[in-house]
Motif scaffolding. Sequence first.
Motif, PDB file in Angstrom:
ATOM      1  N   LEU A 215       0.712  -1.223  -0.020  1.00 12.51           N
ATOM      2  CA  LEU A 215      -0.053   0.211   0.091  1.00 12.51           C
ATOM      3  C   LEU A 215       0.842   1.271  -0.035  1.00 12.51           C
ATOM      4  CD1 LEU A 215      -2.794  -0.976   2.583  1.00 12.51           C
ATOM      5  CD2 LEU A 215      -3.249  -0.279   0.082  1.00 12.51           C
ATOM      6  N   ALA A 216       1.949   1.085   1.013  1.00 13.75           N
ATOM      7  CA  ALA A 216       2.888   2.188   0.948  1.00 13.75           C
ATOM      8  C   ALA A 216       3.580   2.610  -0.430  1.00 13.75           C
ATOM      9  CB  ALA A 216       3.883   2.313   2.030  1.00 13.75           C
ATOM     10  N   PHE A 217       3.939   1.521  -1.039  1.00 10.79           N
ATOM     11  CA  PHE A 217       4.727   1.504  -2.128  1.00 10.79           C
ATOM     12  C   PHE A 217       3.861   2.136  -3.145  1.00 10.79           C
ATOM     13  CE2 PHE A 217       5.010  -0.484  -6.426  1.00 10.79           C
ATOM     14  CZ  PHE A 217       6.232  -0.005  -6.774  1.00 10.79           C
ATOM     15  N   SER A 218       2.636   1.818  -3.289  1.00 13.12           N
ATOM     16  CA  SER A 218       1.718   2.121  -4.401  1.00 13.12           C
ATOM     17  C   SER A 218       1.437   3.637  -4.165  1.00 13.12           C
ATOM     18  CB  SER A 218       0.180   1.496  -4.410  1.00 13.12           C
ATOM     19  OG  SER A 218       0.639  -0.021  -4.601  1.00 13.12           O
ATOM     20  N   VAL A 443      -2.027  -4.121  -4.921  1.00 13.36           N
ATOM     21  CA  VAL A 443      -1.004  -4.462  -5.911  1.00 13.36           C
ATOM     22  C   VAL A 443      -1.531  -3.976  -7.165  1.00 13.36           C
ATOM     23  CG1 VAL A 443       0.639  -6.180  -4.846  1.00 13.36           C
ATOM     24  CG2 VAL A 443      -1.487  -6.750  -6.189  1.00 13.36           C
ATOM     25  N   THR A 444      -2.588  -3.153  -7.439  1.00 20.81           N
ATOM     26  CA  THR A 444      -3.270  -2.830  -8.479  1.00 20.81           C
ATOM     27  C   THR A 444      -2.316  -2.143  -9.477  1.00 20.81           C
ATOM     28  OG1 THR A 444      -5.348  -2.408  -7.078  1.00 20.81           O
ATOM     29  CG2 THR A 444      -5.382  -1.574  -9.446  1.00 20.81           C
ATOM     30  N   CYS A 445      -1.735  -1.109  -9.000  1.00 17.62           N
ATOM     31  CA  CYS A 445      -0.808  -0.417 -10.066  1.00 17.62           C
ATOM     32  C   CYS A 445       0.046  -1.431 -10.571  1.00 17.62           C
ATOM     33  CB  CYS A 445      -0.275   0.834  -9.428  1.00 17.62           C
ATOM     34  SG  CYS A 445       0.820   0.349  -7.855  1.00 17.62           S
ATOM     35  N   VAL A 446       0.730  -2.210  -9.792  1.00 18.08           N
ATOM     36  CA  VAL A 446       1.872  -3.038 -10.320  1.00 18.08           C
ATOM     37  C   VAL A 446       1.175  -4.048 -11.419  1.00 18.08           C
ATOM     38  CG1 VAL A 446       3.297  -4.857  -9.957  1.00 18.08           C
ATOM     39  CG2 VAL A 446       3.268  -3.128  -8.201  1.00 18.08           C
ATOM     40  N   VAL A 447       0.041  -4.563 -11.104  1.00 15.93           N
ATOM     41  CA  VAL A 447      -0.518  -5.572 -12.236  1.00 15.93           C
ATOM     42  C   VAL A 447      -0.909  -4.635 -13.344  1.00 15.93           C
ATOM     43  CG1 VAL A 447      -2.821  -6.930 -12.606  1.00 15.93           C
ATOM     44  CG2 VAL A 447      -1.418  -7.190 -10.467  1.00 15.93           C
TER      45      VAL A 447
END
Length: 475
Positions: A215-218, A443-447
């Motif tokens: 979450l923090a990464f996103s 992990v929405t942004c990564v996917v």
Amino acid sequence: MTTLTADSAGTPEPAYGDRVIAVETAGADPIPAAERHGRARGLLWTWASPNIEFATVYIGVISVLFFGLNFWQAAAALLLGTAFGAVSHGILSVDGPRFGVPQMVVGRRAFGHRGNALPSAMTALITGVGWFAVNSVSAAFALNTLTGLRPLPSLLLVVACEILVGFIGHNFVHAFERYALPVLAVVFLLAGVWTFREADLGAPSTGGGIGGFLLAFSAAWGYAAGWNPNAADYSRYLPAATPRWKTALYPALGLFLSVSVVALIGAASATIATDGAGTPTAAFTGHLPGWLGDLVLIAVILGAVSANAINIYSSSMSVTSLGLKLPRWLNRATLVVVTGVAGTLAAWASLSDAGAAYEAFLLVIAYWVAPWLGVMMAERWLARKLPDTRVFRSLTDASDPQTDDWKGLVALLAGFAVSVLLFSNQEKFVGWAAGHWPSLGDVTCVVGFLLSAAVHLTLRRGSAASPGRGPTSGW
């Protein structure tokens, strides 16, 4: 390197040039060679100043308070997410001096002239309304805390300054960021030193785990990459011969250093006990001595103006990039005012619950920007051997076969829809996979990034124009 902008015979005198106190009239059309000026190092402060503000502080705060990480876990997530966004920002900035057009015009290569309308409209909405509202609210709270003036009049005073800077245009924005940087840097570094002295960096996490880390990464990636759709807007006046490595390095460095340092200060501040009362800006400055707290509040206001000058300017550039036949009076400067009014209304509506609104907004930004960035990076790979002249034609000639391409838009929507429906982890909506495996976090942004890039590469493979002769674009 070939200069791709068309000039009349001879070398005409620049009408705008490097004048600072002059209202810019350029829109989405390529900047002529006679108007090109500046050095790449100016992009360092242009992209550092807008991030030395309270919105950046709050990324660190929510990583600890809302996502359950300790300081060191939050620091790792924040640095990693910011690095991803900064690197892509530097890469996209290179397109400015090469083609002389705004970033959203460069998107026509991947999405076509018609398909690019959706990303351009979304960028205009996100920057001119969403980000404008977020930053204006933090500045309004700072002015309210500093002077006791009620939030709404505070908001109106702040947005008037923000609109004025964006209205004047490109050169004035650059100059404003340059002179704001030393003030912002000194004040926030002083506040950082004081904050780290008071912080409990060894405080344990509250159960964030891998989900909280993601979450923090996103949030950090969404914040840093949120500037990506505006990258070339501020490098397009640079001479075409500007070294590409410099055009990439300076904006990436300015973005990474400013976001990282300020977000880490925010994460440290979240480990200091507060009474939970008052506005978010009051909570951040509560542990500081009175004189420094007042300076920080002034810096928060200045930082918001620095950020929103860019947001509102780029929003108007995105509207001009739509390719609509607008009346002459509805030019770039007028569009700044129009979008500023819309952003002010959004800020007014979010005054009552700014913290929750900002947390959700950060993640939604990553949901949209990541698939867009996936398509843009995939297209750069496909077109890496094409000559600059070939790429430039696809950006400016609506009759070029590339401009009718639908594949980029399909890839963008596919990546966005699938990633959100499966992996979104919002208060109001939880995706299927996130609901079944909560430990995933978000992990929405990564996917979204990976899926959109993969779909675009699959659809476009074999259909890209064959490389012609001439200088390669280096995409």
